[in-house]
Design an enzyme around this catalytic site. Sequence first.
Site, PDB file in Angstrom:
ATOM      1  N   HIS A  43       0.832  -1.206   0.000  1.00  0.00           N
ATOM      2  CA  HIS A  43       0.000   0.000   0.000  1.00  0.00           C
ATOM      3  C   HIS A  43       0.868   1.258   0.000  1.00  0.00           C
ATOM      4  O   HIS A  43       1.290   1.720   1.065  1.00  0.00           O
ATOM      5  CB  HIS A  43      -0.903   0.000   1.231  1.00  0.00           C
ATOM      6  CG  HIS A  43      -1.829  -1.173   1.307  1.00  0.00           C
ATOM      7  ND1 HIS A  43      -1.400  -2.432   1.645  1.00  0.00           N
ATOM      8  CD2 HIS A  43      -3.166  -1.266   1.075  1.00  0.00           C
ATOM      9  CE1 HIS A  43      -2.440  -3.264   1.625  1.00  0.00           C
ATOM     10  NE2 HIS A  43      -3.517  -2.584   1.284  1.00  0.00           N
ATOM     11  N   HIS A 275      -4.011   3.438  -3.343  1.00  0.00           N
ATOM     12  CA  HIS A 275      -4.235   2.881  -2.005  1.00  0.00           C
ATOM     13  C   HIS A 275      -3.489   1.567  -1.770  1.00  0.00           C
ATOM     14  O   HIS A 275      -2.694   1.471  -0.845  1.00  0.00           O
ATOM     15  CB  HIS A 275      -5.733   2.668  -1.747  1.00  0.00           C
ATOM     16  CG  HIS A 275      -6.009   1.721  -0.620  1.00  0.00           C
ATOM     17  ND1 HIS A 275      -6.063   2.131   0.688  1.00  0.00           N
ATOM     18  CD2 HIS A 275      -6.192   0.370  -0.604  1.00  0.00           C
ATOM     19  CE1 HIS A 275      -6.279   1.080   1.464  1.00  0.00           C
ATOM     20  NE2 HIS A 275      -6.366  -0.001   0.705  1.00  0.00           N
ATOM     21  N   GLU A 421     -16.658  -4.259  24.646  1.00  0.00           N
ATOM     22  CA  GLU A 421     -15.843  -5.473  24.770  1.00  0.00           C
ATOM     23  C   GLU A 421     -14.645  -5.499  23.828  1.00  0.00           C
ATOM     24  O   GLU A 421     -13.536  -5.897  24.214  1.00  0.00           O
ATOM     25  CB  GLU A 421     -16.710  -6.722  24.520  1.00  0.00           C
ATOM     26  CG  GLU A 421     -17.747  -7.001  25.596  1.00  0.00           C
ATOM     27  CD  GLU A 421     -19.048  -6.223  25.408  1.00  0.00           C
ATOM     28  OE1 GLU A 421     -19.156  -5.458  24.417  1.00  0.00           O
ATOM     29  OE2 GLU A 421     -19.963  -6.381  26.233  1.00  0.00           O
ATOM     30  N   HIS A 483     -27.275 -15.726  25.259  1.00  0.00           N
ATOM     31  CA  HIS A 483     -26.227 -15.618  26.275  1.00  0.00           C
ATOM     32  C   HIS A 483     -25.514 -16.946  26.541  1.00  0.00           C
ATOM     33  O   HIS A 483     -24.525 -16.975  27.265  1.00  0.00           O
ATOM     34  CB  HIS A 483     -26.825 -15.111  27.593  1.00  0.00           C
ATOM     35  CG  HIS A 483     -27.141 -13.646  27.573  1.00  0.00           C
ATOM     36  ND1 HIS A 483     -27.848 -13.060  26.547  1.00  0.00           N
ATOM     37  CD2 HIS A 483     -26.831 -12.650  28.436  1.00  0.00           C
ATOM     38  CE1 HIS A 483     -27.964 -11.763  26.789  1.00  0.00           C
ATOM     39  NE2 HIS A 483     -27.351 -11.489  27.925  1.00  0.00           N
TER      40      HIS A 483
HETATM   41  C1  LIG Z   1     -11.053  -4.752  10.021  1.00  0.00           C
HETATM   42  C2  LIG Z   1     -10.543  -4.583   8.634  1.00  0.00           C
HETATM   43  N1  LIG Z   1     -11.412  -4.550   7.621  1.00  0.00           N
HETATM   44  C3  LIG Z   1     -10.964  -4.434   6.354  1.00  0.00           C
HETATM   45  C4  LIG Z   1      -9.630  -4.348   6.088  1.00  0.00           C
HETATM   46  C5  LIG Z   1      -9.131  -4.277   4.660  1.00  0.00           C
HETATM   47  N2  LIG Z   1      -8.675  -2.902   4.342  1.00  0.00           N
HETATM   48  C6  LIG Z   1      -7.393  -2.560   4.431  1.00  0.00           C
HETATM   49  S1  LIG Z   1      -7.125  -0.954   4.086  1.00  0.00           S
HETATM   50  C7  LIG Z   1      -8.762  -0.689   3.801  1.00  0.00           C
HETATM   51  C8  LIG Z   1      -9.255   0.673   3.426  1.00  0.00           C
HETATM   52  C9  LIG Z   1      -8.832   1.661   4.414  1.00  0.00           C
HETATM   53  O1  LIG Z   1      -9.041   2.951   3.967  1.00  0.00           O
HETATM   54  P1  LIG Z   1      -8.219   4.129   4.612  1.00  0.00           P
HETATM   55  O2  LIG Z   1      -8.152   3.956   6.058  1.00  0.00           O
HETATM   56  O3  LIG Z   1      -8.802   5.383   4.097  1.00  0.00           O
HETATM   57  O4  LIG Z   1      -6.770   3.906   4.075  1.00  0.00           O
HETATM   58  P2  LIG Z   1      -6.055   4.685   2.887  1.00  0.00           P
HETATM   59  O5  LIG Z   1      -6.887   4.461   1.667  1.00  0.00           O
HETATM   60  O6  LIG Z   1      -6.000   6.102   3.274  1.00  0.00           O
HETATM   61  O7  LIG Z   1      -4.719   4.033   2.800  1.00  0.00           O
HETATM   62  C10 LIG Z   1      -9.484  -1.855   3.971  1.00  0.00           C
HETATM   63  C11 LIG Z   1     -10.949  -1.946   3.795  1.00  0.00           C
HETATM   64  C12 LIG Z   1      -8.754  -4.392   7.188  1.00  0.00           C
HETATM   65  N3  LIG Z   1      -7.438  -4.330   7.039  1.00  0.00           N
HETATM   66  N4  LIG Z   1      -9.238  -4.473   8.443  1.00  0.00           N
END
Ligand SMILES: Cc1ncc(C[n+]2csc(CCOP(=O)(O)OP(=O)(O)O)c2C)c(N)n1
Length: 679
Positions: A43, A275, A421, A483
């Site tokens: 990324h 990204h 939690e 539960h």
């Molecule tokens: C809990 C979780 N859900 C989904 C992902 C997959 N994922 C990684 S980065 C991303 C998008 C994040 O967007 P942003 O925070 O705006 O990052 P940027 O595009 O600025 O690098 C996703 C959905 C993950 N790593 N963790």
Amino acid sequence: MTTPSASTRLAPLTSQDKQILQKVADTVRVLSAEAVEKAASGHPGLPMGCAELGAYLYAYALRHNPRNPGWMGRDRFVLSAGHGSMFLYSLLHLSGYALSLDELKNFRQLGSRTPGHPEHEAHAPGVETTTGPLGQGVAAATGMAIAQKWLRARFGAELFSAKIVALAGDGCMMEGITSEAGSLAGHLGLENLIIIYDSNDICLDGPLAEAMSEDTARRYEAYGFNVLRINGHDFDEIKKAFATAWDENTRPTLIIAKTIIGKGAPNKQGTSASHGAKLGAEELAATKKALGWPDEAFHIPTEVREFFKSRQAQFAAYEKAWNEKLAALMQDPEKAKLWETCANGELPADYADAIWNLDVAPNKATRAQGQQLIAKVAELAPFFVTGSADLSCSDLTNIKSSQFVTRADWTQRNIKFGVREFAMAAANYGMWLHGMVQPLCGTFFTFSDYMRNAIRVAALMKARVFFQFTHDSIFLGEDGPTHQPIEQLAALRAMPNLTVFRPCDENELKAMWIEAWKCDGPVAFILSRQGIESQGEATRSRAREGVARGGYVLKGEPGGRCDVLIAATGSEVGLAMRAAALLEQQGRSVRVVSMPCWERFEAQDAAYREAVLGGEVGLRVSLEAAATLGWHKYIGADGLAIGIDQFGMSAPEKALAEHFGFTPEKVVERITAALPVGA
Ligand SMILES: Cc1ncc(C[n+]2csc(CCOP(=O)(O)OP(=O)(O)O)c2C)c(N)n1
């Protein structure tokens, strides 16, 4: 309480400063893009977009010492948006941590110290916690901030005024765990927590506006944060915001930094194309050209090297000054002793006997007996802190001799995490990672699912958090199937590095507490809501070693022959013993095996396991009020697994036992029916 003034601590920025900071930022940009390009995965967007923030953080804002990443007094940085891992690796490398350029070139390769998402220090020094599951880093950082404040109340602000800085992206901000953590941090007044929000309005699938439209600033103001808004590419604004955040005395800070994702890549910046994929050779070349960078791969300008070399004296001085304060504290023998105890996580040499010899009332719920153990442990371990998700009255995790922590009183030892939690679980591993505290947190077992991914990250890091899960089966009764845990035991047992104990009475419980301290990783205590019949002398004489080995023969003899072998855990051990007595009345020989901890049992040698479960056995039976998944590996394909492979029901405990066949008579009925004809 005053924190060291950032405005006096930080050098004023001259145009020369800004020039070199810009060079550092551009180096982060290009290094990150190059590493992703070479790995053909990763990324580049976040590192390129946050490069100025990172340059300033690692050069000036953080009071850290790259030569000693474990220094207790350091500010801590958590990359909650873990997908931008090259941001962290580039900065660790440049600022002088022991992470070589070759490691950066090896990004995402097998065995490298630069895995796809940052993994805790086993991989790269300076990686404060494993991140990747979005939002969790913010909650972990909240836990670190909690640990700081808790220790400050014991050792003073001179030693514990570090800042915990988390970098969160749009993705983190959308996650529920971040809201839980923010709400908690605001409530507790964690002025030592700084969240930098990389607000680039782009996420994986495209523009953020298509998925989120709330006013984040106002949300955080409502939580009780000081919210600052800056241009994340402007060093003057960055410096000012950090100075304000470092000077803040009462509230956590959210710095909303507007940035351009992938900044520097002429055609891809500002779009989701930067990204999560390599820029491509052409765009990388265009980026370098636009930045005035040479063609040479992984180029690091000499002035950047020289700059960080020149910063090392200041970094070392931070630690030296702190060490002097520590030395002053050590003049006080009582404080010095407490420090040693907490720093080494040391229990008294005779702790095991102290626990084992504790007088615990029999025939009670293991959660109730557990509270007595918690009180004892609190006596033995001054660094032991408990917390609950609004269930301390029920999961009985609280240390009775202490009150609850409030924003005004951190001398207490119980923390109200509120009904949060997931954040609680991540905050607890954050506390453990911080060091000098041993956290325990609790809730109902069924809600371990809310916490699951944080337990998993704790397990991945081998962070020794004690998770106390009570109300461990359908026998919690009237609250009903929402539960009543069914599949949770199997699910936790499937998790690597996690040790799960389900003790059957006060003796196994004591042995569990002795063993928990020896675990290298998180530990789950699975305790009952209902009273459980004590096994008395049988467990008194066998459980201490038996629990350590995970499974042991409670009735009968290891190896040899028997008509029926019943393996059980927790509340079903007593049931197995009663069923065994009935079977014996029918003239059958029975061996009862208590298996409170599968992981420990698996770690025994084959001879021991064979002695416990093997021999000439007519029928092997497992008995557990939970999903039967997994038991056949112990009882064989032809064994009889008595469990509950459906959801429970709302009813009194006794009615449920009848309905689901968990009475001695019904168990015997099923066993008799399963025995070979004529046996
Ligand atoms: C809990 C979780 N859900 C989904 C992902 C997959 N994922 C990684 S980065 C991303 C998008 C994040 O967007 P942003 O925070 O705006 O990052 P940027 O595009 O600025 O690098 C996703 C959905 C993950 N790593 N963790």
